[in-house]
Design a protein around this motif. Structure first.
Motif, PDB file in Angstrom:
ATOM      1  N   ALA A  77       0.850  -1.337   0.179  1.00 33.29           N
ATOM      2  CA  ALA A  77      -0.223   0.000  -0.086  1.00 33.29           C
ATOM      3  C   ALA A  77       0.846   1.412   0.037  1.00 33.29           C
ATOM      4  O   ALA A  77       0.435   2.239  -0.750  1.00 33.29           O
ATOM      5  CB  ALA A  77      -0.941  -0.113   1.271  1.00 33.29           C
ATOM      6  N   ALA A 112      -1.429   4.015   2.862  1.00 31.63           N
ATOM      7  CA  ALA A 112      -1.451   3.946   1.131  1.00 31.63           C
ATOM      8  C   ALA A 112      -1.216   5.189   0.694  1.00 31.63           C
ATOM      9  O   ALA A 112      -1.585   6.269   1.103  1.00 31.63           O
ATOM     10  CB  ALA A 112      -2.935   3.597   0.936  1.00 31.63           C
ATOM     11  N   VAL A 117      -5.606   2.765  -4.185  1.00 28.07           N
ATOM     12  CA  VAL A 117      -5.257   1.753  -3.145  1.00 28.07           C
ATOM     13  C   VAL A 117      -5.926   2.041  -1.816  1.00 28.07           C
ATOM     14  O   VAL A 117      -6.481   1.218  -1.264  1.00 28.07           O
ATOM     15  CB  VAL A 117      -3.749   1.567  -2.986  1.00 28.07           C
ATOM     16  N   ARG A 118      -5.917   3.294  -1.463  1.00 27.52           N
ATOM     17  CA  ARG A 118      -6.611   3.597  -0.170  1.00 27.52           C
ATOM     18  C   ARG A 118      -8.104   3.402  -0.366  1.00 27.52           C
ATOM     19  O   ARG A 118      -8.753   2.845   0.625  1.00 27.52           O
ATOM     20  CB  ARG A 118      -6.540   5.086  -0.001  1.00 27.52           C
TER      21      ARG A 118
END
Length: 145
Positions: A77, A112, A117-118
Motif C-alpha cells: 500500500a 496507502a 489503493v486507499r
C-alpha cells in the motif's frame, strides 16, 4: 529513488533465476534481510508483481511483520509503484489482514500512497465490518458460525 533501485535489484534477481528454480523450500521463502523483510516483502515493496505472484504461488507467508511491524500489505500500500494496486488486490484476494497495524498503530489504509489503493483498502475494511456486525446480530442467527 531507493524504491526504484530496489525494484531494479528485484528485477535483476528475477531474470537470473533458472526457469525451474524451486522456491517451495521454506528456507528460501523465510529468509530475512536486516530490516526483517522476507523475499515477498521485498518484491512487494519494489512493486514487482510477477515475483510476488510466484512467491505467493509457492506459499510464501502473507502476513509476516518486519522490524517496524509492517505487513506485506502495508508495504504494498505504501509503495509508489504503478503496480501497487495490482499487488494489493492480489494480497487481498489471498486474505491478507487488512486490519493489522504496525508498531506506530498505522494500518495499510493509513499508509496507502495512491488514492485508488486507499479506496480499495477502505472498501475491504467496510466489508469486514459489515460481516462482523451481521455475524453478531441477534436477528440473523443463521449467519452465525
Amino acid at each position: 529513488m531507493p524504491d526504484l533501485q530496489l525494484y531494479w535489484q528485484a528485477e535483476a534477481l528475477y531474470k537470473k533465476l533458472p526457469k525451474k528454480f524451486d522456491l517451495s523450500s521454506w528456507a528460501v521463502l523465510g529468509e530475512l534481510d536486516n530490516e526483517g523483510r522476507t523475499p515477498l516483502a521485498l518484491a512487494v515493496q519494489a512493486g514487482h508483481h510477477r515475483v510476488a505472484s510466484v512467491l505467493l504461488e509457492r506459499k510464501a507467508m502473507i502476513d509476516p511483520v518486519d522490524k517496524e511491524g509492517n505487513t506485506v500489505l502495508m508495504l504494498a500500500a505504501s509503495s509508489p509503484s504503478r503496480n501497487a494496486l495490482m499487488i494489493v488486490e492480489l494480497l487481498l484476494s489471498l486474505n491478507a489482514d487488512v486490519q493489522a497495524s504496525n508498531f506506530e498503530k498505522l494500518r495499510a489504509v493509513d499508509v496507502a500512497k495512491a488514492p485508488k489503493v486507499r479506496q480499495l483498502l477502505r472498501m475491504q475494511m467496510d466489508r469486514l465490518e459489515v460481516g462482523q456486525k451481521l455475524k453478531s446480530s441477534q436477528s440473523l442467527p443463521a449467519l452465525k458460525d
